[in-house]
Design a protein around this motif. Structure first.
Motif, PDB file in Angstrom:
ATOM      1  N   GLY A 232       0.094 -10.264   2.628  1.00 18.79           N
ATOM      2  CA  GLY A 232       1.394 -10.884   2.853  1.00 18.79           C
ATOM      3  C   GLY A 232       2.309 -10.585   1.678  1.00 18.79           C
ATOM      4  O   GLY A 232       2.384  -9.456   1.203  1.00 18.79           O
ATOM      5  N   PHE A 233       2.971 -11.616   1.158  1.00 20.72           N
ATOM      6  CA  PHE A 233       3.892 -11.421   0.034  1.00 20.72           C
ATOM      7  C   PHE A 233       3.220 -11.675  -1.308  1.00 20.72           C
ATOM      8  O   PHE A 233       3.865 -11.664  -2.350  1.00 20.72           O
ATOM      9  CB  PHE A 233       5.107 -12.339   0.184  1.00 20.72           C
ATOM     10  CG  PHE A 233       5.867 -12.113   1.464  1.00 20.72           C
ATOM     11  CD1 PHE A 233       6.186 -10.829   1.883  1.00 20.72           C
ATOM     12  CD2 PHE A 233       6.243 -13.177   2.260  1.00 20.72           C
ATOM     13  CE1 PHE A 233       6.876 -10.610   3.059  1.00 20.72           C
ATOM     14  CE2 PHE A 233       6.934 -12.970   3.445  1.00 20.72           C
ATOM     15  CZ  PHE A 233       7.259 -11.689   3.844  1.00 20.72           C
ATOM     16  N   PHE A 234       1.912 -11.912  -1.300  1.00 22.40           N
ATOM     17  CA  PHE A 234       1.163 -12.141  -2.534  1.00 22.40           C
ATOM     18  C   PHE A 234       1.109 -10.852  -3.348  1.00 22.40           C
ATOM     19  O   PHE A 234       0.767  -9.791  -2.837  1.00 22.40           O
ATOM     20  CB  PHE A 234      -0.257 -12.602  -2.186  1.00 22.40           C
ATOM     21  CG  PHE A 234      -1.145 -12.833  -3.376  1.00 22.40           C
ATOM     22  CD1 PHE A 234      -0.985 -13.955  -4.175  1.00 22.40           C
ATOM     23  CD2 PHE A 234      -2.150 -11.936  -3.692  1.00 22.40           C
ATOM     24  CE1 PHE A 234      -1.817 -14.173  -5.267  1.00 22.40           C
ATOM     25  CE2 PHE A 234      -2.978 -12.138  -4.771  1.00 22.40           C
ATOM     26  CZ  PHE A 234      -2.807 -13.271  -5.566  1.00 22.40           C
ATOM     27  N   CYS A 235       1.460 -10.946  -4.629  1.00 19.40           N
ATOM     28  CA  CYS A 235       1.486  -9.768  -5.499  1.00 19.40           C
ATOM     29  C   CYS A 235       0.548  -9.909  -6.693  1.00 19.40           C
ATOM     30  O   CYS A 235       0.714  -9.233  -7.705  1.00 19.40           O
ATOM     31  CB  CYS A 235       2.907  -9.507  -5.999  1.00 19.40           C
ATOM     32  SG  CYS A 235       4.077  -9.071  -4.691  1.00 19.40           S
ATOM     33  N   GLY A 236      -0.414 -10.816  -6.613  1.00 25.83           N
ATOM     34  CA  GLY A 236      -1.370 -10.999  -7.695  1.00 25.83           C
ATOM     35  C   GLY A 236      -1.331 -12.380  -8.306  1.00 25.83           C
ATOM     36  O   GLY A 236      -2.331 -12.894  -8.778  1.00 25.83           O
TER      37      GLY A 236
ATOM     38  N   TYR B 100       0.806  -1.220   0.000  1.00 28.54           N
ATOM     39  CA  TYR B 100       0.000   0.000   0.000  1.00 28.54           C
ATOM     40  C   TYR B 100       0.841   1.273   0.000  1.00 28.54           C
ATOM     41  O   TYR B 100       0.437   2.288   0.556  1.00 28.54           O
ATOM     42  CB  TYR B 100      -0.944  -0.015   1.206  1.00 28.54           C
ATOM     43  CG  TYR B 100      -1.727  -1.293   1.343  1.00 28.54           C
ATOM     44  CD1 TYR B 100      -2.712  -1.629   0.415  1.00 28.54           C
ATOM     45  CD2 TYR B 100      -1.458  -2.188   2.373  1.00 28.54           C
ATOM     46  CE1 TYR B 100      -3.418  -2.817   0.527  1.00 28.54           C
ATOM     47  CE2 TYR B 100      -2.167  -3.384   2.488  1.00 28.54           C
ATOM     48  CZ  TYR B 100      -3.143  -3.682   1.563  1.00 28.54           C
ATOM     49  OH  TYR B 100      -3.844  -4.866   1.667  1.00 28.54           O
ATOM     50  N   HIS B 101       1.999   1.250  -0.640  1.00 28.50           N
ATOM     51  CA  HIS B 101       2.900   2.396  -0.616  1.00 28.50           C
ATOM     52  C   HIS B 101       2.473   3.531  -1.532  1.00 28.50           C
ATOM     53  O   HIS B 101       2.841   4.683  -1.304  1.00 28.50           O
ATOM     54  CB  HIS B 101       4.328   1.958  -0.967  1.00 28.50           C
ATOM     55  CG  HIS B 101       5.106   1.475   0.211  1.00 28.50           C
ATOM     56  ND1 HIS B 101       6.403   1.860   0.470  1.00 28.50           N
ATOM     57  CD2 HIS B 101       4.767   0.642   1.230  1.00 28.50           C
ATOM     58  CE1 HIS B 101       6.829   1.287   1.579  1.00 28.50           C
ATOM     59  NE2 HIS B 101       5.853   0.528   2.054  1.00 28.50           N
ATOM     60  N   SER B 102       1.717   3.237  -2.563  1.00 22.90           N
ATOM     61  CA  SER B 102       1.264   4.303  -3.461  1.00 22.90           C
ATOM     62  C   SER B 102       0.348   5.251  -2.699  1.00 22.90           C
ATOM     63  O   SER B 102      -0.506   4.809  -1.923  1.00 22.90           O
ATOM     64  CB  SER B 102       0.518   3.708  -4.656  1.00 22.90           C
ATOM     65  OG  SER B 102      -0.011   4.728  -5.478  1.00 22.90           O
TER      66      SER B 102
ATOM     67  N   VAL C   3      -6.008   2.004   2.987  1.00 23.37           N
ATOM     68  CA  VAL C   3      -5.751   0.912   3.927  1.00 23.37           C
ATOM     69  C   VAL C   3      -5.837   1.383   5.376  1.00 23.37           C
ATOM     70  O   VAL C   3      -6.243   0.620   6.265  1.00 23.37           O
ATOM     71  CB  VAL C   3      -4.395   0.235   3.633  1.00 23.37           C
ATOM     72  CG1 VAL C   3      -3.233   1.075   4.119  1.00 23.37           C
ATOM     73  CG2 VAL C   3      -4.342  -1.147   4.273  1.00 23.37           C
ATOM     74  N   VAL C   4      -5.495   2.648   5.638  1.00 23.59           N
ATOM     75  CA  VAL C   4      -5.628   3.151   7.014  1.00 23.59           C
ATOM     76  C   VAL C   4      -7.100   3.186   7.422  1.00 23.59           C
ATOM     77  O   VAL C   4      -7.445   2.868   8.571  1.00 23.59           O
ATOM     78  CB  VAL C   4      -4.956   4.530   7.158  1.00 23.59           C
ATOM     79  CG1 VAL C   4      -5.347   5.196   8.472  1.00 23.59           C
ATOM     80  CG2 VAL C   4      -3.446   4.372   7.089  1.00 23.59           C
TER      81      VAL C   4
ATOM     82  N   ILE D  53      -7.891  -4.775  -1.547  1.00 23.90           N
ATOM     83  CA  ILE D  53      -8.304  -5.308  -0.245  1.00 23.90           C
ATOM     84  C   ILE D  53      -9.339  -6.413  -0.391  1.00 23.90           C
ATOM     85  O   ILE D  53      -9.301  -7.417   0.330  1.00 23.90           O
ATOM     86  CB  ILE D  53      -8.849  -4.158   0.635  1.00 23.90           C
ATOM     87  CG1 ILE D  53      -7.695  -3.248   1.068  1.00 23.90           C
ATOM     88  CG2 ILE D  53      -9.587  -4.684   1.861  1.00 23.90           C
ATOM     89  CD1 ILE D  53      -8.122  -1.985   1.758  1.00 23.90           C
ATOM     90  N   GLU D  54     -10.253  -6.244  -1.356  1.00 26.16           N
ATOM     91  CA  GLU D  54     -11.299  -7.258  -1.544  1.00 26.16           C
ATOM     92  C   GLU D  54     -10.759  -8.543  -2.171  1.00 26.16           C
ATOM     93  O   GLU D  54     -11.414  -9.589  -2.116  1.00 26.16           O
ATOM     94  CB  GLU D  54     -12.436  -6.693  -2.403  1.00 26.16           C
ATOM     95  CG  GLU D  54     -12.036  -6.238  -3.796  1.00 26.16           C
ATOM     96  CD  GLU D  54     -11.547  -4.798  -3.830  1.00 26.16           C
ATOM     97  OE1 GLU D  54     -11.426  -4.247  -4.937  1.00 26.16           O
ATOM     98  OE2 GLU D  54     -11.295  -4.226  -2.739  1.00 26.16           O
TER      99      GLU D  54
END
Length: 324
Positions: free
Chosen positions: A128-132, A83-85, A92-93, A121-122
């Motif tokens: 975790g480390f899942f990126c798609g 969620y860095h973008s 996310v907050v 999020i949905e």
């Protein structure tokens, strides 16, 4: 009640808090409730821990029962890598606050200085480390300063009181300080006698940033995760130096390890499922180590890091050089 530490924005936090990492969901609400009854007021959580709904239940029950008021508590969470973008930071907050059932966070950390690919999020939460795609590592080109600016906006909006960084080396911190509008209030790092990081601690404290230690008991935190380095590492609780000092002060090895940190001006966030240990950890500042004892414990340093992003991926192309 533990000693209070004043952050560089004037906010006060307890020097001893309760760590929510690896607290099982089924017992989490009761553990949080029990910790508050014992006297804990700071609770260190994170999106990635996957138990913030349960943490919130324990917090709200203690508030509803009149044990504490919301303003008595310091509630901490962390911005996960996905969620860095800037467009995803507030998103996310708001999810974190919804899960906790609170209107604001007292502290929000950038969990790692690593920007991984956004996962809705949905689709999966926490990702975790899942990126798609399973087993595929992907990243976003989002500079740390850009993510930090979005966190600064959260402070301006009143969603967060204090912001900090975590798992970051000196160069990252120095670069962030060059361009930030709000200086980091806290740095959370792995810190124990096998990983003293004396230069980092000295530099960060000189910048007016409070250090918070996690995994104060060293390999103990990682054995249950089958971390091979931790499994094969001698326990700090059994270390002859730690045992000797504990016997001299008639305290536990855990209390010695915590006091070594707090006496050096560092906050700690131990956890325990046993009420007697909850109290013992909270009261770990009721004695003082001698200068010689502090130096003896420093001398146990092995530069042994159990939580290193370099180990997350086996593919050299996707390895993360956070600490090299």
């Amino acid at each position: 009640m533990p000693k209070l530490i004043t952050l560089n924005n004037g906010v006060k936090i307890p020097q001893v808090g309760f760590g929510c990492w690896k607290v099982p969901k089924d017992i989490c609400p009761q553990q949080i409730y029990d910790a508050i009854k014992v006297g804990y007021r700071m609770f260190d959580g994170a999106t990635d821990y996957g138990n913030e709904k349960e943490v919130g239940k324990g917090l709200r029950k203690a508030i509803a029962d009149g044990i504490v008021k919301r303003e008595d508590l310091v509630i901490v969470s962390k911005l996960w890598n996905s969620y860095h973008s800037p467009k995803n930071v507030k998103l996310v907050v708001n999810k974190i606050l919804s899960d906790l059932g609170l209107d604001y966070l007292d502290v929000l950390y950038m969990h790692f200085p690593i920007a991984q690919k956004f996962v809705p999020i949905e689709e999966r939460y926490p990702p975790g480390f899942f990126c798609g795609t399973e087993g595929v590592w992907e990243y976003e080109n989002v500079p740390i300063a850009v993510t930090w600016a979005a966190m600064e906006n959260l402070v301006k909006e009143g969603l967060v009181k204090s912001i900090g960084i975590s798992n970051s080396c000196g160069a990252v911190i120095q670069d962030l300080l060059r361009g930030c509008k709000i200086r980091p209030q806290l740095l959370q790092i792995e810190h124990h006698p096998y990983l003293v990081q004396k230069r980092l601690v000295e530099y960060v404290q000189a910048q007016g940033i409070v250090i918070v230690a996690y995994s104060s008991f060293g390999p103990q935190s990682f054995v249950e995760m089958d971390n091979p380095m931790a499994v094969n590492c001698p326990k700090l609780f059994d270390n002859p130096t730690i045992k000797k000092i504990a016997q001299a002060h008639k305290v536990s090895a855990a209390q010695v390890l915590l006091r070594w940190s707090t006496q050096n001006g560092i906050c700690v966030i131990p956890k325990s499922s046993k009420k007697e240990r909850l109290l013992s950890n909270l009261q770990s500042d009721k004695f003082n180590l001698t200068e010689a004892e502090l130096n003896e414990i420093d001398g146990l340093n092995r530069n042994l890091r159990f939580n290193d992003p370099w180990d997350w991926s086996d593919d050299p192309k996707t390895k993360i050089p956070t600490f090299i």
